[in-house]
Design an enzyme around this catalytic site. Sequence first.
Site, PDB file in Angstrom:
ATOM      1  N   ARG A   1       0.852  -1.209   0.000  1.00 47.05           N
ATOM      2  CA  ARG A   1       0.000   0.000   0.000  1.00 47.05           C
ATOM      3  C   ARG A   1       0.884   1.255   0.000  1.00 47.05           C
ATOM      4  O   ARG A   1       0.647   2.200  -0.741  1.00 47.05           O
ATOM      5  CB  ARG A   1      -0.894  -0.039   1.246  1.00 47.05           C
TER       6      ARG A   1
ATOM      7  N   TYR B   1      17.604  11.432  -1.280  1.00 49.43           N
ATOM      8  CA  TYR B   1      18.966  11.959  -1.426  1.00 49.43           C
ATOM      9  C   TYR B   1      19.032  12.656  -2.780  1.00 49.43           C
ATOM     10  O   TYR B   1      17.995  13.021  -3.339  1.00 49.43           O
ATOM     11  CB  TYR B   1      19.924  10.756  -1.266  1.00 49.43           C
TER      12      TYR B   1
ATOM     13  N   ARG C   1      26.699  25.872   1.298  1.00 50.27           N
ATOM     14  CA  ARG C   1      26.961  25.382  -0.071  1.00 50.27           C
ATOM     15  C   ARG C   1      26.263  24.040  -0.185  1.00 50.27           C
ATOM     16  O   ARG C   1      26.883  22.999  -0.053  1.00 50.27           O
ATOM     17  CB  ARG C   1      28.472  25.263  -0.285  1.00 50.27           C
TER      18      ARG C   1
ATOM     19  N   LYS D   1      21.356  12.426   4.606  1.00 53.27           N
ATOM     20  CA  LYS D   1      22.604  11.672   4.803  1.00 53.27           C
ATOM     21  C   LYS D   1      22.422  10.678   5.954  1.00 53.27           C
ATOM     22  O   LYS D   1      22.881   9.542   5.892  1.00 53.27           O
ATOM     23  CB  LYS D   1      23.761  12.620   5.119  1.00 53.27           C
TER      24      LYS D   1
ATOM     25  N   GLU E   1      29.250  18.760   6.656  1.00 50.66           N
ATOM     26  CA  GLU E   1      28.637  18.609   5.331  1.00 50.66           C
ATOM     27  C   GLU E   1      28.317  19.967   4.720  1.00 50.66           C
ATOM     28  O   GLU E   1      27.710  20.829   5.365  1.00 50.66           O
ATOM     29  CB  GLU E   1      27.320  17.813   5.480  1.00 50.66           C
ATOM     30  N   ASP E   2      28.684  20.133   3.489  1.00 46.96           N
ATOM     31  CA  ASP E   2      28.255  21.275   2.676  1.00 46.96           C
ATOM     32  C   ASP E   2      28.482  22.629   3.341  1.00 46.96           C
ATOM     33  O   ASP E   2      27.613  23.510   3.304  1.00 46.96           O
ATOM     34  CB  ASP E   2      26.785  21.082   2.257  1.00 46.96           C
TER      35      ASP E   2
ATOM     36  N   ASP F   1      32.777  15.368   4.818  1.00 44.04           N
ATOM     37  CA  ASP F   1      32.283  14.472   3.778  1.00 44.04           C
ATOM     38  C   ASP F   1      32.648  14.955   2.373  1.00 44.04           C
ATOM     39  O   ASP F   1      32.990  14.155   1.499  1.00 44.04           O
ATOM     40  CB  ASP F   1      30.762  14.393   3.922  1.00 44.04           C
ATOM     41  N   ASP F   2      32.580  16.257   2.145  1.00 41.55           N
ATOM     42  CA  ASP F   2      32.811  16.772   0.791  1.00 41.55           C
ATOM     43  C   ASP F   2      34.276  16.677   0.390  1.00 41.55           C
ATOM     44  O   ASP F   2      34.590  16.432  -0.768  1.00 41.55           O
ATOM     45  CB  ASP F   2      32.305  18.218   0.696  1.00 41.55           C
TER      46      ASP F   2
ATOM     47  N   ALA G   1      35.415  19.788  -3.032  1.00 46.45           N
ATOM     48  CA  ALA G   1      35.311  18.449  -3.600  1.00 46.45           C
ATOM     49  C   ALA G   1      36.484  18.178  -4.557  1.00 46.45           C
ATOM     50  O   ALA G   1      37.176  17.160  -4.436  1.00 46.45           O
ATOM     51  CB  ALA G   1      33.965  18.296  -4.310  1.00 46.45           C
TER      52      ALA G   1
ATOM     53  N   ASN H   1      26.426  17.812  -8.288  1.00 44.58           N
ATOM     54  CA  ASN H   1      25.044  17.514  -7.885  1.00 44.58           C
ATOM     55  C   ASN H   1      24.249  18.799  -7.773  1.00 44.58           C
ATOM     56  O   ASN H   1      24.830  19.845  -7.504  1.00 44.58           O
ATOM     57  CB  ASN H   1      25.041  16.826  -6.514  1.00 44.58           C
TER      58      ASN H   1
ATOM     59  N   ASN I   1      29.404   8.820  -5.733  1.00 42.99           N
ATOM     60  CA  ASN I   1      28.856   9.704  -4.703  1.00 42.99           C
ATOM     61  C   ASN I   1      29.325   9.219  -3.334  1.00 42.99           C
ATOM     62  O   ASN I   1      29.342   8.005  -3.080  1.00 42.99           O
ATOM     63  CB  ASN I   1      27.320   9.686  -4.767  1.00 42.99           C
TER      64      ASN I   1
HETATM   65  N1  LIG Z   1      29.704  13.287  -6.238  1.00 41.44           N
HETATM   66  C1  LIG Z   1      29.884  13.586  -4.985  1.00 41.44           C
HETATM   67  O1  LIG Z   1      29.924  12.710  -4.100  1.00 41.44           O
HETATM   68  C2  LIG Z   1      30.071  15.009  -4.589  1.00 41.44           C
HETATM   69  C3  LIG Z   1      29.794  16.033  -5.446  1.00 41.44           C
HETATM   70  N2  LIG Z   1      29.965  17.316  -5.052  1.00 41.44           N
HETATM   71  C4  LIG Z   1      29.575  18.352  -5.981  1.00 41.44           C
HETATM   72  O2  LIG Z   1      30.701  19.063  -6.420  1.00 41.44           O
HETATM   73  C5  LIG Z   1      30.319  20.366  -6.769  1.00 41.44           C
HETATM   74  C6  LIG Z   1      31.337  21.344  -6.232  1.00 41.44           C
HETATM   75  O3  LIG Z   1      31.378  21.339  -4.828  1.00 41.44           O
HETATM   76  P1  LIG Z   1      32.490  22.222  -4.061  1.00 41.44           P
HETATM   77  O4  LIG Z   1      33.837  21.863  -4.544  1.00 41.44           O
HETATM   78  O5  LIG Z   1      32.297  22.116  -2.624  1.00 41.44           O
HETATM   79  O6  LIG Z   1      32.038  23.670  -4.525  1.00 41.44           O
HETATM   80  P2  LIG Z   1      32.831  24.978  -4.879  1.00 41.44           P
HETATM   81  O7  LIG Z   1      31.823  25.993  -5.248  1.00 41.44           O
HETATM   82  O8  LIG Z   1      33.798  25.307  -3.819  1.00 41.44           O
HETATM   83  O9  LIG Z   1      33.689  24.576  -6.152  1.00 41.44           O
HETATM   84  C7  LIG Z   1      33.324  24.788  -7.460  1.00 41.44           C
HETATM   85  C8  LIG Z   1      34.580  24.919  -8.280  1.00 41.44           C
HETATM   86  O10 LIG Z   1      34.230  25.018  -9.633  1.00 41.44           O
HETATM   87  C9  LIG Z   1      34.919  26.094 -10.219  1.00 41.44           C
HETATM   88  N3  LIG Z   1      34.159  26.658 -11.317  1.00 41.44           N
HETATM   89  C10 LIG Z   1      33.052  27.419 -11.279  1.00 41.44           C
HETATM   90  N4  LIG Z   1      32.698  27.799 -12.513  1.00 41.44           N
HETATM   91  C11 LIG Z   1      33.604  27.266 -13.358  1.00 41.44           C
HETATM   92  C12 LIG Z   1      33.787  27.307 -14.746  1.00 41.44           C
HETATM   93  N5  LIG Z   1      32.963  27.999 -15.535  1.00 41.44           N
HETATM   94  N6  LIG Z   1      34.828  26.642 -15.269  1.00 41.44           N
HETATM   95  C13 LIG Z   1      35.673  25.947 -14.481  1.00 41.44           C
HETATM   96  N7  LIG Z   1      35.557  25.873 -13.151  1.00 41.44           N
HETATM   97  C14 LIG Z   1      34.527  26.530 -12.594  1.00 41.44           C
HETATM   98  C15 LIG Z   1      35.083  27.118  -9.103  1.00 41.44           C
HETATM   99  O11 LIG Z   1      36.136  28.039  -9.381  1.00 41.44           O
HETATM  100  C16 LIG Z   1      35.387  26.182  -7.946  1.00 41.44           C
HETATM  101  O12 LIG Z   1      36.763  25.889  -7.948  1.00 41.44           O
HETATM  102  C17 LIG Z   1      28.888  20.548  -6.238  1.00 41.44           C
HETATM  103  O13 LIG Z   1      27.980  20.446  -7.297  1.00 41.44           O
HETATM  104  C18 LIG Z   1      28.690  19.393  -5.325  1.00 41.44           C
HETATM  105  O14 LIG Z   1      27.358  18.940  -5.307  1.00 41.44           O
HETATM  106  C19 LIG Z   1      30.466  17.649  -3.826  1.00 41.44           C
HETATM  107  C20 LIG Z   1      30.751  16.661  -2.928  1.00 41.44           C
HETATM  108  C21 LIG Z   1      30.518  15.277  -3.221  1.00 41.44           C
HETATM  109  C1  LIG Z   2      27.160  14.445  -2.447  1.00 41.58           C
HETATM  110  C2  LIG Z   2      27.556  15.616  -1.721  1.00 41.58           C
HETATM  111  O1  LIG Z   2      28.004  15.527  -0.599  1.00 41.58           O
HETATM  112  C3  LIG Z   2      27.443  16.904  -2.357  1.00 41.58           C
HETATM  113  O2  LIG Z   2      27.090  16.993  -3.516  1.00 41.58           O
HETATM  114  O3  LIG Z   2      27.728  17.895  -1.675  1.00 41.58           O
HETATM  115 MG   LIG Z   3      28.038  17.361   0.396  1.00 42.39          MG
END
Ligand SMILES: NC(=O)C1=CN([C@@H]2O[C@H](COP(=O)(O)OP(=O)(O)OC[C@H]3O[C@@H](n4cnc5c(N)ncnc54)[C@H](O)[C@@H]3O)[C@@H](O)[C@H]2O)C=CC1
Ligand SMILES: CC(=O)C(=O)O
Ligand SMILES: [Mg+2]
Length: 540
Positions: free
Chosen positions: A40, A85, A139, A157, A228-229, A251-252, A292, A398, A442
Site C-alpha cells: 500500500r 537523497y 553550499r 545523509k 557537510e556542505d 564528507d565533501d 570536492a 550535484n 557519490n
Molecule cells: N559526487 C559527490 O559525491 C560530490 C559532489 N559534489 C559536488 O561538487 C560540486 C562542487 O562542490 P564544491 O567543490 O564544494 O564547490 P565549490 O563551489 O567550492 O567549487 C566549485 C569549483 O568550480 C569552479 N568553477 C566554477 N565555474 C567554473 C567554470 N565555468 N569553469 C571551471 N571551473 C569553474 C570554481 O572556481 C570552484 O573551484 C557541487 O555540485 C557538489 O554537489 C560535492 C561533494 C561530493
Molecule cells: C554528495 C555531496 O556531498 C554533495 O554533492 O555535496
Molecule cells: Mg556534500
Amino acid sequence: MTIALTSNGVQKLKVAAQPRPQLLRGLTPPVLTPDVHAMRCLEQLRSKDKGIEKYIYLSMLKEQDPEMFYRLCLSHMTEFTPIIYTPTVGDACLQYSHIYRRPEGLFVSIKDKGNIKAIVSNWKQLDEARISVVTDGSRILGLGDLGVNGMPISVGKLSLYIAGAGIRPESTIPICLDLGTNTQKFLDDPLYLGSRQKRVASEEMDEFMDEFMEAMSTTFPKLMIQFEDFSTDNAFRYLERYRNKYPVFNDDIQGTGAVVLSGFLNAAKISSAASGRPLSDHRILFFGAGSAGVGVAMQLMSFFTLQGMSAEEARSRIYLVDSQGLVFDARGKLAEHKKVFSRHDYQGPPMKNILDIIDYVQPTALLGLSTITDAFTPAVIQAMSAINPRPIIFPLSNPVRLSECTFEAAVTHTGGNVLFASGSPFNPLDFEGKALYPGQGNNMYIFPGLGLGAILAKSKSVTDSMVEAASLGLAESLTPEEREMGLLYPRIERIREISTFIAKQVIRAAQKANVDDSESLRTMSDSALMQWIPTKMWNP
Ligand SMILES: NC(=O)C1=CN([C@@H]2O[C@H](COP(=O)(O)OP(=O)(O)OC[C@H]3O[C@@H](n4cnc5c(N)ncnc54)[C@H](O)[C@@H]3O)[C@@H](O)[C@H]2O)C=CC1
Ligand SMILES: CC(=O)C(=O)O
Ligand SMILES: [Mg+2]
C-alpha cells in the site's frame, strides 16, 4: 494470510497471519498485515507524479512509521535514494521553508551563542547519540547558500547511515546551523525558517563553532561529527581546526576523495588494459577546484605516493581548472587550498578554454566538480575520446541538473567507450545492443561504512588512513559479476554488505593508527569481525 512483496512489487501468497491481540481490536482496520501495508505504501508513493511530492510522502512515512520506511528503503534502494537523497533532496532544500511540516533535527542559531550547551542538551536522546551530520547550509550540493533550508541534507545523509550501515535511528542527530544567509531570495521570503540576516563574519563564526564543538563533545561524549556542505574555505578551515581534537571528518573533502579514488582505480584498470598505459602514467584533469575537487586531488595524490611515487611525481599527475582556467603559479594570487596543485611547469598566458587545456594536458581522466551544467560539451567528450581508447569521464556535480554531462552524451560521443561515473544517478542505456551501466560516484558509498567503523572502534579521531581504507575497501568490494558488467561501483542494493566490509577495513586502520578504544576488536580475526559487524546493525 499474508502477502510477501518481491522487489518489483509482485505479490506471493505466504502463511496465515496470527490473530491480532485483543488489545488492538477496533483500533486498526480489521485486515492490516505488514506485507500488504508495504504494498500500500509503495502504491501511494508511486501514485505521486512529482519528485518533491514523493519526498514529502516519504518524510511523513518516516515519521509515522519508521520501521516501514526503512524496510522499504532497504528493499528498494535504487528507487528510494534519488528521492531521499540527490537529486530530489536538492529540491526539498530549495523549497524547505515552504514544505516544512515538523522538526526533524536540531537547529543551532547564532542567536544561541553563549548558550549552545543548553540548546544541544534539549536533544531527546543524549546517551544514544553516535553520529551527527552538521551543515551550515552555505553550499548545499551545487545549489549555493541556502541557509537553514539545508536541513534536509543532514536528514537525508543520516537516513542513508541508518539504511546503509544499520546505525540506530535514535543514535543520529541531523543538525543545521543558522548563521544567516547571503541569498537575498530567502531573506525576502516571508516563510524563511532561519534568522533573517546576512552570514556572520568569520571571527564570530569561529567563536560560535568553537563553542558548538565543545558543547557537542561534552553533551554527547560518544558522538562522531560529519561536516557537510560548508562553503569551501570553511570546509578546509574547520576540518583542520577540529580534526585532531574531536572525531570529525568532512564528507565533501574526504568522503568525496575516497569515493572518487575508488571509482578511478576501477576505471583506470580497464582504461590501462585498453591503452597499455600503466597507472603511474595517468593524468587527471579536475574541472572545478573547490572542496570536492581539491579533496579528490589530495586523495589521489596520497594514493600515488603510497604506490611509491615521490610527492612531486604524484602532484605532477594532477591539473586543476577553476573559473579562471588552468591553475598555475604565474597566474597570480591563489586560494590556499589550490596552492599545492598549482602548476610550476606552465608559464604561458592564462589558459581558459577547456579544449585548449585538454590539448595541453592530454588527460586520461576528466573529473567534473564545478557545478557547471553541460560543461563537458560533445566537443570536450570527443577530445577525450580522441586521446584515450577508454576515456575516464566523471561529471560529479550535484544535483543531476548541474551534471557536467549526461550519461547519454558521454556514451554517444565516445562510441560507447566511456568509463563513466556521475554524482547523481542516471539510468542504464542500451548502446548498439549492449547494456551500459553508469556508475554513481557519490560519497554515499563511503560515509555509512566509514562512520560505522569509526563508531564500533570507538575511534578518538578519523585519520587519513581510515578514509583511505574506506576507499580501497570500496574499490575491492566489486563482485566478479559486477566487474563483468563493467561497473565501477558495486550495486547500491548491496550497501549493507559493502558497509560491513568498509567498516572492517576502517576498524583495522583505526587500530593501526592507535586511535581506537575497543580492545576486544583487536583480538578478533577478520572473518570473526566480518560476522560480528552485521550483528551490531539495526534492522527494521
Ligand atoms: N559526487 C559527490 O559525491 C560530490 C559532489 N559534489 C559536488 O561538487 C560540486 C562542487 O562542490 P564544491 O567543490 O564544494 O564547490 P565549490 O563551489 O567550492 O567549487 C566549485 C569549483 O568550480 C569552479 N568553477 C566554477 N565555474 C567554473 C567554470 N565555468 N569553469 C571551471 N571551473 C569553474 C570554481 O572556481 C570552484 O573551484 C557541487 O555540485 C557538489 O554537489 C560535492 C561533494 C561530493
Ligand atoms: C554528495 C555531496 O556531498 C554533495 O554533492 O555535496
Ligand atoms: Mg556534500
